[in-house]
Design a protein around this motif. Structure first.
Motif, PDB file in Angstrom:
ATOM      1  N   LYS A 157     -47.790  58.991-107.361  1.00 46.46           N
ATOM      2  CA  LYS A 157     -47.084  58.364-106.441  1.00 46.46           C
ATOM      3  C   LYS A 157     -46.709  59.134-105.080  1.00 46.46           C
ATOM      4  N   PRO A 158     -46.194  58.543-104.031  1.00 45.32           N
ATOM      5  CA  PRO A 158     -45.612  59.364-102.683  1.00 45.32           C
ATOM      6  C   PRO A 158     -44.504  60.178-103.234  1.00 45.32           C
ATOM      7  N   LYS A 159     -44.224  61.230-102.598  1.00 46.66           N
ATOM      8  CA  LYS A 159     -43.254  62.277-102.901  1.00 46.66           C
ATOM      9  C   LYS A 159     -42.078  61.683-103.113  1.00 46.66           C
ATOM     10  N   ALA A 160     -41.844  60.726-101.805  1.00 42.08           N
ATOM     11  CA  ALA A 160     -40.382  59.991-101.905  1.00 42.08           C
ATOM     12  C   ALA A 160     -40.510  58.796-101.138  1.00 42.08           C
ATOM     13  N   THR A 161     -39.716  57.796-101.283  1.00 40.73           N
ATOM     14  CA  THR A 161     -39.841  56.537-100.718  1.00 40.73           C
ATOM     15  C   THR A 161     -38.340  56.143-100.266  1.00 40.73           C
ATOM     16  N   PHE A 162     -38.233  56.048 -99.112  1.00 39.69           N
ATOM     17  CA  PHE A 162     -36.856  55.394 -98.730  1.00 39.69           C
ATOM     18  C   PHE A 162     -36.700  54.006 -97.854  1.00 39.69           C
ATOM     19  N   PHE A 163     -35.572  53.351 -97.823  1.00 34.63           N
ATOM     20  CA  PHE A 163     -35.470  52.365 -97.053  1.00 34.63           C
ATOM     21  C   PHE A 163     -34.384  52.667 -96.141  1.00 34.63           C
ATOM     22  N   LEU A 184     -47.063  52.215-102.894  1.00 35.45           N
ATOM     23  CA  LEU A 184     -45.974  52.698-103.686  1.00 35.45           C
ATOM     24  C   LEU A 184     -46.014  52.909-105.174  1.00 35.45           C
ATOM     25  N   ASP A 185     -47.004  52.056-105.695  1.00 35.64           N
ATOM     26  CA  ASP A 185     -47.686  51.925-106.937  1.00 35.64           C
ATOM     27  C   ASP A 185     -48.509  52.980-107.528  1.00 35.64           C
ATOM     28  N   ASP A 186     -49.508  53.209-106.467  1.00 39.63           N
ATOM     29  CA  ASP A 186     -50.954  53.851-106.813  1.00 39.63           C
ATOM     30  C   ASP A 186     -51.087  55.212-106.125  1.00 39.63           C
ATOM     31  N   GLY A 187     -50.262  55.350-104.995  1.00 41.50           N
ATOM     32  CA  GLY A 187     -50.218  56.286-104.270  1.00 41.50           C
ATOM     33  C   GLY A 187     -51.404  56.636-103.529  1.00 41.50           C
ATOM     34  N   ARG A 188     -52.327  55.376-103.299  1.00 41.21           N
ATOM     35  CA  ARG A 188     -53.574  55.578-102.623  1.00 41.21           C
ATOM     36  C   ARG A 188     -54.034  54.126-102.105  1.00 41.21           C
ATOM     37  N   LEU A 189     -54.996  54.175-101.295  1.00 43.37           N
ATOM     38  CA  LEU A 189     -55.302  53.089-100.405  1.00 43.37           C
ATOM     39  C   LEU A 189     -56.782  53.168-100.250  1.00 43.37           C
ATOM     40  N   THR A 190     -57.545  52.020-100.358  1.00 42.72           N
ATOM     41  CA  THR A 190     -58.947  51.958-100.088  1.00 42.72           C
ATOM     42  C   THR A 190     -59.018  51.271 -98.709  1.00 42.72           C
ATOM     43  N   ASP A 191     -59.832  51.886 -97.684  1.00 44.93           N
ATOM     44  CA  ASP A 191     -59.800  51.079 -96.505  1.00 44.93           C
ATOM     45  C   ASP A 191     -61.047  50.146 -96.590  1.00 44.93           C
ATOM     46  N   SER A 192     -61.515  49.352 -95.737  1.00 46.63           N
ATOM     47  CA  SER A 192     -62.482  48.419 -95.427  1.00 46.63           C
ATOM     48  C   SER A 192     -63.808  49.042 -95.693  1.00 46.63           C
ATOM     49  N   ILE A 249     -41.113  55.859 -95.567  1.00 47.70           N
ATOM     50  CA  ILE A 249     -39.890  55.360 -95.054  1.00 47.70           C
ATOM     51  C   ILE A 249     -39.948  53.997 -94.208  1.00 47.70           C
ATOM     52  N   PHE A 250     -39.273  52.991 -94.848  1.00 51.99           N
ATOM     53  CA  PHE A 250     -39.302  51.699 -94.308  1.00 51.99           C
ATOM     54  C   PHE A 250     -37.934  51.620 -93.576  1.00 51.99           C
ATOM     55  N   THR A 251     -37.760  51.253 -92.143  1.00 54.08           N
ATOM     56  CA  THR A 251     -36.594  50.737 -91.447  1.00 54.08           C
ATOM     57  C   THR A 251     -36.542  49.337 -91.264  1.00 54.08           C
ATOM     58  N   SER A 252     -35.243  49.176 -90.717  1.00 56.02           N
ATOM     59  CA  SER A 252     -34.951  47.437 -90.918  1.00 56.02           C
ATOM     60  C   SER A 252     -33.572  47.500 -90.138  1.00 56.02           C
ATOM     61  N   ASN A 253     -33.288  46.402 -89.405  1.00 54.15           N
ATOM     62  CA  ASN A 253     -31.953  46.058 -88.871  1.00 54.15           C
ATOM     63  C   ASN A 253     -31.553  44.956 -89.660  1.00 54.15           C
ATOM     64  N   ILE A 254     -32.018  44.636 -90.751  1.00 50.74           N
ATOM     65  CA  ILE A 254     -31.314  43.748 -91.903  1.00 50.74           C
ATOM     66  C   ILE A 254     -30.053  43.897 -92.130  1.00 50.74           C
ATOM     67  N   GLY A 255     -29.313  43.174 -91.846  1.00 50.23           N
ATOM     68  CA  GLY A 255     -27.509  43.240 -92.185  1.00 50.23           C
ATOM     69  C   GLY A 255     -27.007  43.020 -90.866  1.00 50.23           C
TER      70      GLY A 255
END
Length: 616
Positions: free
Chosen positions: A320-326, A418-426, A439-445
């Protein structure tokens, strides 16, 4: 035995036609005994022999009469007796050889009940590719019809296997509403296969079982060819040093996973200024990021877990990624700035910061911008913005800004990362996120309207907390953080119904504070003035110019922009300072240039209710 090999046996017993796609090009496949079978054709032969078939007829393989590598030889068929006799090569010499082979199979062979045969078409997508609109050229339409007739008429004692890189690259007519056809994917080696392979091949090397477990975990997403190369490197390391450390195992795996042995994570110092993770890291961030002490503590704790290697202990996943934040909170309070500083802390440069504005991904088709366009579409050769960026810089902090604006289908991309830590392109190339921070960012709230256009009370509830004069500053900050955290959870659980993505983010929703305290505002202004001074020095060092900013400027800008910082954060302050200081300094710079002057000291100072610039 791998689950997919069990499925192969089961489906060959149940279905007359099997379409196989996925990991078809690997150099070897692992048997339940831990042995390697070289190539998919040999594995099919082995499986056919176990199931009592007499022969395989393989067409379109990369071989010629001498067995040399070649482009697909549609004129050649390899007929392999499964009793151990020598294979026979059959050649069709006509110009229209593809059609002739299919006609011969249809008219003479696939309906025969004399023997049990498995007919194999390699790279079926090269013969009849997928047409998005279902409109084929006349020659291709004839071939599609021939293959459909073969599917409909093959006898129950024979089997047809069609092999493609992807099931989406072949005509849907082959398998849609067809009870005789099954579609099966060959996956990359799973953990059980990898563990069997390494525990078998390293049995005589006296490697501790925990290192075999580690090797099995961190090689997720790799081909068997990569696993063989890693084994070779591990054995070479043991020959040279009589042992292999866990850090060396990671370096060896990274050669094949991300193309480098470099590991900036291991270079993060544990103690000592300025970046010592255990004693100095918080101060390093707090000197740069104002008013977000809680966020900084969460970031540093996550870095400690990543640096120590305890990420993924509960799930057992090491990929997985080293860390994930929102990051949640109002605009202009430092969410993006903290992400940039995190990239600088981890990888020594803000160039390791990658930002994707999710407002550009509102439509379903924009998924292709991230991972690339499908074959046959414009932009296919270019790949995806995200996959290309990670391929070029695997050690990165990746920020997906304003995630609430992204199309729901893009959430599936995030889930896979977030699950596999990898992605396959087209183009079928896999990139790994195992060394990155997401990192995900948002103005939710702070919204008044949600993503579906409905009125929401988020901003009203937030205003009630901010304007409650009975609350202490610390209690107000705590309630604001709770408000943002609750709003983010409600967004995932109810607004877009993606609880699974919320579960992957877990407790790493970090709510940012408003910048209302005057000491916060003073620090922000001082930091921005320092940036202006340092950037001026760097830009005009060749001319010897220097810029001195009077200490009175902090109070001047605090009085003028303090309320704006409270409401909108520090983002607008940057432009305001650049405009006010830049306008008056520009005049003096141009005058100095006109008169051929160098080594000038420009001083910006407060004069009553305005600021001025003089040179000396």
């Amino acid at each position: 035995m791998a689950v997919w090999q069990d499925n192969l046996k089961r489906l060959l017993n149940q279905k007359e036609v099997l379409i196989i796609h996925g990991n078809i090009r690997d150099t070897a496949y692992l048997t339940e005994e831990g042995n390697l079978v070289r190539g998919l054709t040999d594995l099919i032969n082995r499986t056919g022999r176990e199931l009592g078939y007499d022969k395989t007829v393989s067409w379109g393989s990369f071989f010629d009469h001498e067995g040399r590598g070649h482009s697909p030889m549609w004129s050649l068929e390899r007929i392999t007796p499964l009793n151990g006799d020598q294979p026979e090569i059959r050649e069709t010499e006509s110009q229209d050889r593809v059609s002739d082979v299919l006609h011969r199979w249809l008219e003479d062979e696939i309906t025969s009940i004399d023997e049990k045969k498995i007919f194999i078409i390699n790279y079926i997508d090269k013969i009849t590719g997928y047409a998005p609109d279902g409109m084929y050229s006349e020659p291709t339409a004839e071939l599609v019809t021939l293959i459909q007739k073969i599917i409909e008429n093959i006898s129950e004692n024979n089997r047809l296997i069609m092999i493609a890189l992807r099931d989406t690259m072949i005509p849907v007519e082959y398998y849609t509403n067809s009870p005789r056809v099954a579609v099966m994917e060959i996956p990359l080696p799973d953990r059980a296969e990898r563990h069997l392979y390494y525990s078998t091949t390293l049995a005589s090397a006296s490697i501790p079982s925990d290192q075999i477990d580690l090797l099995s975990n961190i090689t997720e997403g790799l081909y068997m060819k990569d696993l063989e190369n890693i084994l070779s490197d591990v054995l070479e390391e043991i020959d040279e040093n009589q042992e292999v450390s866990s850090s060396m195992l990671r370096k060896i795996v990274n050669r094949y996973r991300i193309g480098t042995e470099e590991d900036p994570w291991s270079r993060i110092p544990l103690t000592g200024p300025p970046k010592g993770l255990l004693d100095s890291a918080e101060n390093w961030f707090l000197e740069r990021v104002v008013g977000q002490d809680h966020a900084v503590r969460e970031i540093v704790n996550a870095i400690k877990k990543a640096r120590s290697g305890v990420v993924g202990l509960s799930s057992g996943g090491q990929s997985k990624p080293k860390a994930t934040f929102f990051f949640a909170g109002p605009t202009g309070v430092g969410k993006t700035f903290l992400a940039k500083k995190l990239a600088e802390y981890l990888f020594d440069t803000e160039e390791a910061f990658l930002r994707f504005d999710m407002s550009e991904f509102k439509e379903e088709h924009t998924v292709s911008k991230l991972i690339g366009s499908p074959p046959g579409y414009v932009g296919y050769e270019q790949g995806g913005q995200l996959t290309n960026a990670i391929k070029n810089r695997p050690f990165s902090v990746i920020l997906f800004d304003e995630i609430e604006k992204a199309h729901p289908k893009i959430m599936d991309i995030f889930l896979q990362i977030l699950d596999d830590g990898r992605l396959t392109d087209s183009r079928g190339q896999t990139v790994f996120f195992t060394e990155s921070v997401i990192i995900f960012t948002s103005n939710i709230g702070t919204r008044t309207v949600d993503s579906r256009g409905n009125t929401t009370s988020e901003q009203r509830k937030l205003d009630e907390i901010i304007n409650d004069s009975d609350l202490s500053d610390s209690e107000r900050e705590r309630r604001v953080r709770e408000h943002f955290t609750r709003s983010v959870r409600e967004f995932f659980m109810h607004e877009i119904s993606r609880r699974e993505l919320l579960n992957r983010i877990g407790s790493h929703i970090i709510a940012f504070n408003y910048l209302k305290k005057s000491d916060y505002q003073v620090n922000i202004i001082e930091n921005k003035l320092k940036d202006i001074s340092e950037n001026f020095r760097d830009k005009f060092a060749g001319r010897g110019h220097r810029l001195h900013l009077s200490g009175e400027l902090t109070g001047y800008f605090l009085e003028k922009y303090g309320d704006s910082i409270s409401e909108f954060g520090g983002r607008g302050l940057v432009n305001a300072l650049e405009d006010e200081i830049g306008n008056i300094v520009a005049d003096q710079l141009l005058l100095a240039e006109e008169r051929g002057m160098s080594d000038i000291n420009f001083e910006v100072y407060v004069d009553g209710d305005v600021i001025r610039c003089r040179r000396s």
